[in-house]
Design a protein around this motif. Structure first.
Motif, PDB file in Angstrom:
ATOM      1  N   ASP A 109     -71.018  10.254 -26.031  1.00 26.53           N
ATOM      2  CA  ASP A 109     -70.594  10.136 -24.631  1.00 26.53           C
ATOM      3  C   ASP A 109     -71.682  10.732 -23.743  1.00 26.53           C
ATOM      4  O   ASP A 109     -71.673  11.946 -23.470  1.00 26.53           O
ATOM      5  CB  ASP A 109     -69.263  10.868 -24.425  1.00 26.53           C
ATOM      6  CG  ASP A 109     -68.668  10.635 -23.041  1.00 26.53           C
ATOM      7  OD1 ASP A 109     -69.429  10.253 -22.119  1.00 26.53           O
ATOM      8  OD2 ASP A 109     -67.449  10.839 -22.875  1.00 26.53           O
ATOM      9  N   ARG A 111     -72.268  10.754 -20.564  1.00 25.70           N
ATOM     10  CA  ARG A 111     -71.804  11.450 -19.361  1.00 25.70           C
ATOM     11  C   ARG A 111     -71.313  12.859 -19.708  1.00 25.70           C
ATOM     12  O   ARG A 111     -71.625  13.821 -19.016  1.00 25.70           O
ATOM     13  CB  ARG A 111     -70.687  10.664 -18.666  1.00 25.70           C
ATOM     14  CG  ARG A 111     -71.179   9.459 -17.862  1.00 25.70           C
ATOM     15  CD  ARG A 111     -70.014   8.708 -17.239  1.00 25.70           C
ATOM     16  NE  ARG A 111     -70.461   7.603 -16.429  1.00 25.70           N
ATOM     17  CZ  ARG A 111     -70.671   7.667 -15.120  1.00 25.70           C
ATOM     18  NH1 ARG A 111     -70.466   8.813 -14.478  1.00 25.70           N
ATOM     19  NH2 ARG A 111     -71.074   6.607 -14.438  1.00 25.70           N
ATOM     20  N   ARG A 112     -70.540  12.948 -20.760  1.00 26.38           N
ATOM     21  CA  ARG A 112     -70.029  14.259 -21.172  1.00 26.38           C
ATOM     22  C   ARG A 112     -71.169  15.160 -21.652  1.00 26.38           C
ATOM     23  O   ARG A 112     -71.198  16.357 -21.368  1.00 26.38           O
ATOM     24  CB  ARG A 112     -68.979  14.104 -22.279  1.00 26.38           C
ATOM     25  CG  ARG A 112     -68.357  15.427 -22.730  1.00 26.38           C
ATOM     26  CD  ARG A 112     -67.313  15.199 -23.801  1.00 26.38           C
ATOM     27  NE  ARG A 112     -66.196  14.455 -23.277  1.00 26.38           N
ATOM     28  CZ  ARG A 112     -65.158  15.014 -22.621  1.00 26.38           C
ATOM     29  NH1 ARG A 112     -65.131  16.328 -22.429  1.00 26.38           N
ATOM     30  NH2 ARG A 112     -64.165  14.279 -22.186  1.00 26.38           N
ATOM     31  N   GLN A 115     -72.930  16.479 -18.684  1.00 24.04           N
ATOM     32  CA  GLN A 115     -72.126  17.501 -18.012  1.00 24.04           C
ATOM     33  C   GLN A 115     -72.234  18.845 -18.724  1.00 24.04           C
ATOM     34  O   GLN A 115     -72.285  19.896 -18.085  1.00 24.04           O
ATOM     35  CB  GLN A 115     -70.667  17.063 -17.930  1.00 24.04           C
ATOM     36  CG  GLN A 115     -69.770  18.029 -17.163  1.00 24.04           C
ATOM     37  CD  GLN A 115     -70.218  18.214 -15.719  1.00 24.04           C
ATOM     38  OE1 GLN A 115     -70.583  17.247 -15.052  1.00 24.04           O
ATOM     39  NE2 GLN A 115     -70.201  19.449 -15.237  1.00 24.04           N
ATOM     40  N   GLU A 116     -72.277  18.820 -20.044  1.00 22.47           N
ATOM     41  CA  GLU A 116     -72.414  20.063 -20.801  1.00 22.47           C
ATOM     42  C   GLU A 116     -73.750  20.734 -20.521  1.00 22.47           C
ATOM     43  O   GLU A 116     -73.829  21.958 -20.319  1.00 22.47           O
ATOM     44  CB  GLU A 116     -72.256  19.775 -22.298  1.00 22.47           C
ATOM     45  CG  GLU A 116     -70.836  19.400 -22.694  1.00 22.47           C
ATOM     46  CD  GLU A 116     -70.722  19.023 -24.159  1.00 22.47           C
ATOM     47  OE1 GLU A 116     -71.779  19.015 -24.849  1.00 22.47           O
ATOM     48  OE2 GLU A 116     -69.596  18.743 -24.610  1.00 22.47           O
ATOM     49  N   TRP A 191     -66.393  22.059 -10.460  1.00 21.51           N
ATOM     50  CA  TRP A 191     -66.212  21.026 -11.486  1.00 21.51           C
ATOM     51  C   TRP A 191     -65.019  20.127 -11.216  1.00 21.51           C
ATOM     52  O   TRP A 191     -64.927  19.029 -11.774  1.00 21.51           O
ATOM     53  CB  TRP A 191     -66.076  21.652 -12.868  1.00 21.51           C
ATOM     54  CG  TRP A 191     -67.173  22.596 -13.252  1.00 21.51           C
ATOM     55  CD1 TRP A 191     -67.033  23.794 -13.886  1.00 21.51           C
ATOM     56  CD2 TRP A 191     -68.599  22.427 -13.062  1.00 21.51           C
ATOM     57  NE1 TRP A 191     -68.265  24.380 -14.081  1.00 21.51           N
ATOM     58  CE2 TRP A 191     -69.235  23.573 -13.591  1.00 21.51           C
ATOM     59  CE3 TRP A 191     -69.382  21.426 -12.479  1.00 21.51           C
ATOM     60  CZ2 TRP A 191     -70.627  23.747 -13.558  1.00 21.51           C
ATOM     61  CZ3 TRP A 191     -70.772  21.600 -12.439  1.00 21.51           C
ATOM     62  CH2 TRP A 191     -71.376  22.741 -12.974  1.00 21.51           C
ATOM     63  N   ARG A 230     -67.899  12.585  -9.948  1.00 25.10           N
ATOM     64  CA  ARG A 230     -69.348  12.657 -10.005  1.00 25.10           C
ATOM     65  C   ARG A 230     -69.980  11.554  -9.170  1.00 25.10           C
ATOM     66  O   ARG A 230     -69.393  10.517  -8.988  1.00 25.10           O
ATOM     67  CB  ARG A 230     -69.846  12.548 -11.465  1.00 25.10           C
ATOM     68  CG  ARG A 230     -69.414  13.745 -12.317  1.00 25.10           C
ATOM     69  CD  ARG A 230     -70.153  15.020 -11.894  1.00 25.10           C
ATOM     70  NE  ARG A 230     -69.650  16.195 -12.585  1.00 25.10           N
ATOM     71  CZ  ARG A 230     -68.701  17.003 -12.105  1.00 25.10           C
ATOM     72  NH1 ARG A 230     -68.169  16.770 -10.942  1.00 25.10           N
ATOM     73  NH2 ARG A 230     -68.306  18.065 -12.781  1.00 25.10           N
TER      74      ARG A 230
END
Length: 230
Positions: A109, A111-112, A115-116, A191, A230
Protein backbone atom coordinates in the motif's frame (compact mmCIF):
# COMPACT_ATOMS: atom_id res chain seq x y z
CA UNK A 1 -16.99 38.62 18.33
CA UNK A 2 -15.26 38.12 15.02
CA UNK A 3 -14.87 34.71 13.40
CA UNK A 4 -12.13 33.16 11.30
CA UNK A 5 -13.01 30.02 9.38
CA UNK A 6 -9.73 28.18 8.81
CA UNK A 7 -10.34 25.86 5.88
CA UNK A 8 -7.99 23.08 4.90
CA UNK A 9 -7.54 22.91 1.14
CA UNK A 10 -9.33 20.36 -1.01
CA UNK A 11 -7.73 17.07 -1.96
CA UNK A 12 -4.45 17.69 -3.79
CA UNK A 13 -2.98 15.52 -6.54
CA UNK A 14 -1.07 12.89 -4.55
CA UNK A 15 1.32 10.96 -6.78
CA UNK A 16 0.96 13.36 -9.70
CA UNK A 17 3.76 15.47 -11.14
CA UNK A 18 2.23 18.61 -9.59
CA UNK A 19 0.96 17.73 -6.11
CA UNK A 20 -0.06 21.34 -5.46
CA UNK A 21 -2.93 21.27 -7.96
CA UNK A 22 -6.35 20.17 -6.72
CA UNK A 23 -7.68 16.84 -7.90
CA UNK A 24 -11.17 16.67 -9.42
CA UNK A 25 -12.41 15.51 -6.02
CA UNK A 26 -10.72 18.52 -4.39
CA UNK A 27 -12.56 20.92 -6.70
CA UNK A 28 -15.87 19.24 -5.89
CA UNK A 29 -15.15 19.33 -2.15
CA UNK A 30 -14.56 23.08 -2.28
CA UNK A 31 -17.77 23.71 -4.23
CA UNK A 32 -19.86 21.61 -1.82
CA UNK A 33 -18.27 23.45 1.11
CA UNK A 34 -19.25 26.79 -0.42
CA UNK A 35 -22.83 25.63 -0.91
CA UNK A 36 -22.96 24.49 2.72
CA UNK A 37 -21.69 27.86 3.94
CA UNK A 38 -24.19 29.85 1.88
CA UNK A 39 -26.94 29.78 4.51
CA UNK A 40 -24.51 30.10 7.42
CA UNK A 41 -22.58 33.09 6.15
CA UNK A 42 -24.80 35.57 4.31
CA UNK A 43 -21.88 38.02 4.35
CA UNK A 44 -18.15 37.32 4.30
CA UNK A 45 -15.94 40.33 5.02
CA UNK A 46 -12.62 38.91 3.82
CA UNK A 47 -11.13 35.92 2.04
CA UNK A 48 -7.49 35.07 2.71
CA UNK A 49 -5.35 32.28 1.27
CA UNK A 50 -1.81 31.09 1.49
CA UNK A 51 0.13 31.51 -1.74
CA UNK A 52 0.02 27.83 -2.72
CA UNK A 53 -2.01 26.82 -5.78
CA UNK A 54 -4.15 24.38 -3.79
CA UNK A 55 -5.16 27.19 -1.44
CA UNK A 56 -6.12 29.51 -4.29
CA UNK A 57 -8.03 26.86 -6.23
CA UNK A 58 -9.94 25.82 -3.12
CA UNK A 59 -10.94 29.44 -2.49
CA UNK A 60 -12.08 29.92 -6.08
CA UNK A 61 -14.31 26.84 -6.13
CA UNK A 62 -15.67 27.54 -2.65
CA UNK A 63 -16.65 31.09 -3.59
CA UNK A 64 -18.52 29.76 -6.62
CA UNK A 65 -20.55 27.52 -4.33
CA UNK A 66 -20.98 30.32 -1.79
CA UNK A 67 -22.29 32.68 -4.46
CA UNK A 68 -20.36 35.71 -3.20
CA UNK A 69 -17.80 37.87 -4.91
CA UNK A 70 -15.12 38.77 -2.41
CA UNK A 71 -11.60 39.94 -3.18
CA UNK A 72 -8.94 37.40 -2.25
CA UNK A 73 -5.89 38.43 -0.22
CA UNK A 74 -2.82 36.18 -0.05
CA UNK A 75 -0.62 35.81 3.03
CA UNK A 76 2.52 33.65 2.95
CA UNK A 77 2.20 33.11 6.69
CA UNK A 78 -0.61 30.62 6.02
CA UNK A 79 1.54 28.44 3.73
CA UNK A 80 2.25 24.81 4.59
CA UNK A 81 5.63 23.61 5.84
CA UNK A 82 8.05 22.10 3.33
CA UNK A 83 7.08 18.43 3.53
CA UNK A 84 9.62 17.48 0.87
CA UNK A 85 12.53 18.78 2.92
CA UNK A 86 11.21 17.21 6.10
CA UNK A 87 11.03 13.78 4.45
CA UNK A 88 14.51 14.20 2.92
CA UNK A 89 16.08 15.12 6.25
CA UNK A 90 14.60 12.01 7.80
CA UNK A 91 15.46 9.71 4.87
CA UNK A 92 18.32 11.28 2.88
CA UNK A 93 18.08 8.78 0.00
CA UNK A 94 14.61 10.20 -0.73
CA UNK A 95 16.29 13.36 -2.00
CA UNK A 96 16.09 11.38 -5.24
CA UNK A 97 12.32 11.23 -6.00
CA UNK A 98 12.80 8.15 -8.16
CA UNK A 99 14.21 6.20 -5.21
CA UNK A 100 11.22 7.10 -3.06
CA UNK A 101 8.70 6.27 -5.79
CA UNK A 102 10.33 2.91 -6.49
CA UNK A 103 10.52 1.93 -2.81
CA UNK A 104 6.93 2.95 -2.10
CA UNK A 105 5.67 1.25 -5.26
CA UNK A 106 7.21 -2.00 -4.03
CA UNK A 107 5.02 -1.98 -0.90
CA UNK A 108 1.51 -3.44 -0.63
CA UNK A 109 0.00 0.00 0.00
CA UNK A 110 2.14 2.93 -1.26
CA UNK A 111 -0.11 5.55 0.33
CA UNK A 112 0.07 3.91 3.74
CA UNK A 113 3.81 3.38 3.36
CA UNK A 114 4.32 7.05 2.56
CA UNK A 115 2.18 8.07 5.52
CA UNK A 116 4.34 6.00 7.85
CA UNK A 117 7.52 7.62 6.53
CA UNK A 118 5.92 11.07 6.69
CA UNK A 119 4.73 10.56 10.26
CA UNK A 120 8.23 9.60 11.35
CA UNK A 121 9.76 12.52 9.46
CA UNK A 122 7.39 15.03 11.06
CA UNK A 123 8.09 13.52 14.47
CA UNK A 124 11.80 14.17 13.95
CA UNK A 125 11.09 17.76 12.87
CA UNK A 126 8.83 18.50 15.86
CA UNK A 127 11.10 16.81 18.44
CA UNK A 128 13.58 19.69 18.22
CA UNK A 129 16.84 17.77 18.21
CA UNK A 130 17.71 18.74 14.63
CA UNK A 131 16.39 22.29 14.26
CA UNK A 132 19.52 23.61 12.54
CA UNK A 133 19.09 21.10 9.70
CA UNK A 134 15.85 22.65 8.47
CA UNK A 135 15.29 25.86 6.57
CA UNK A 136 12.26 26.37 8.82
CA UNK A 137 12.26 24.61 12.18
CA UNK A 138 9.04 23.64 13.95
CA UNK A 139 9.31 26.59 16.42
CA UNK A 140 9.88 28.98 13.50
CA UNK A 141 6.93 27.52 11.62
CA UNK A 142 4.63 27.93 14.61
CA UNK A 143 5.76 31.51 15.10
CA UNK A 144 5.11 32.29 11.44
CA UNK A 145 1.57 30.85 11.53
CA UNK A 146 0.62 32.59 14.78
CA UNK A 147 1.99 35.88 13.47
CA UNK A 148 -0.14 35.51 10.33
CA UNK A 149 -3.20 34.94 12.51
CA UNK A 150 -2.41 38.00 14.65
CA UNK A 151 -1.80 40.18 11.59
CA UNK A 152 -5.10 39.12 10.05
CA UNK A 153 -7.08 39.78 13.22
CA UNK A 154 -5.56 43.25 13.50
CA UNK A 155 -6.27 44.10 9.87
CA UNK A 156 -9.87 42.89 10.07
CA UNK A 157 -10.89 44.82 13.13
CA UNK A 158 -13.73 43.79 15.48
CA UNK A 159 -16.74 41.64 14.64
CA UNK A 160 -15.67 40.58 11.16
CA UNK A 161 -15.94 37.24 9.38
CA UNK A 162 -13.12 35.84 7.24
CA UNK A 163 -12.51 32.63 5.32
CA UNK A 164 -8.88 31.51 5.48
CA UNK A 165 -7.83 28.84 2.99
CA UNK A 166 -4.70 27.13 4.23
CA UNK A 167 -3.19 23.71 4.99
CA UNK A 168 -3.14 21.21 7.82
CA UNK A 169 0.15 22.46 9.26
CA UNK A 170 -0.97 26.03 10.03
CA UNK A 171 -4.31 24.75 11.38
CA UNK A 172 -2.39 22.36 13.62
CA UNK A 173 -0.03 25.07 14.89
CA UNK A 174 -2.87 27.49 15.62
CA UNK A 175 -5.05 24.86 17.30
CA UNK A 176 -2.12 23.64 19.39
CA UNK A 177 -1.49 27.17 20.66
CA UNK A 178 -5.14 27.85 21.48
CA UNK A 179 -5.57 24.52 23.30
CA UNK A 180 -2.16 24.40 24.96
CA UNK A 181 -1.29 21.00 23.49
CA UNK A 182 2.35 19.84 23.99
CA UNK A 183 4.52 19.68 20.88
CA UNK A 184 4.81 15.91 21.13
CA UNK A 185 1.04 15.54 20.66
CA UNK A 186 0.34 18.41 18.25
CA UNK A 187 0.16 16.29 15.11
CA UNK A 188 -2.40 13.90 16.55
CA UNK A 189 -4.78 16.61 15.42
CA UNK A 190 -3.18 16.99 12.00
CA UNK A 191 -3.56 13.38 10.91
CA UNK A 192 -7.35 13.56 11.15
CA UNK A 193 -7.92 16.92 9.43
CA UNK A 194 -10.32 16.40 6.53
CA UNK A 195 -9.90 18.14 3.21
CA UNK A 196 -12.15 21.23 3.17
CA UNK A 197 -12.84 20.78 6.87
CA UNK A 198 -13.46 23.92 8.96
CA UNK A 199 -11.69 25.01 12.13
CA UNK A 200 -13.42 28.07 13.56
CA UNK A 201 -11.55 30.63 15.68
CA UNK A 202 -13.44 33.37 17.49
CA UNK A 203 -11.66 36.58 18.43
CA UNK A 204 -12.36 39.71 20.46
CA UNK A 205 -10.43 42.23 22.51
CA UNK A 206 -10.27 39.59 25.25
CA UNK A 207 -8.42 37.02 23.15
CA UNK A 208 -8.83 34.18 20.66
CA UNK A 209 -10.76 31.00 21.22
CA UNK A 210 -11.12 27.72 19.35
CA UNK A 211 -14.82 27.23 18.63
CA UNK A 212 -14.78 24.17 16.36
CA UNK A 213 -12.05 21.85 15.10
CA UNK A 214 -12.10 19.91 11.81
CA UNK A 215 -15.82 20.33 11.20
CA UNK A 216 -16.77 18.40 8.06
CA UNK A 217 -20.40 17.48 8.54
CA UNK A 218 -21.14 19.02 5.14
CA UNK A 219 -19.62 15.87 3.64
CA UNK A 220 -21.72 13.42 5.61
CA UNK A 221 -24.86 11.83 4.20
CA UNK A 222 -25.11 12.17 0.44
CA UNK A 223 -21.60 13.64 0.15
CA UNK A 224 -19.80 11.08 2.34
CA UNK A 225 -17.70 9.90 -0.63
CA UNK A 226 -16.00 13.32 -0.53
CA UNK A 227 -14.38 12.73 2.88
CA UNK A 228 -10.63 12.52 2.30
CA UNK A 229 -7.59 13.37 4.38
CA UNK A 230 -4.71 14.00 1.94
Amino acid sequence: MGALYLIRHGQASFGAKDYDKLSDVGVQQARVLGEALRSRLPKVDAVVTGTMLRHLETAESCLVGLGQRVGVQTMEGFNEFDHVEIVERHTPRYADPMVMREELAATKDPRRAFQEVFTQAVGRWVAGGHDTEYRESWPAFKKRCLQALATLVTSLGPSRTALVFTSGGPITAISQDLLGIPDAHAFRTNWTLANCGITKVLYSERGRYLSTLNEHGHFEGEHRALITYR
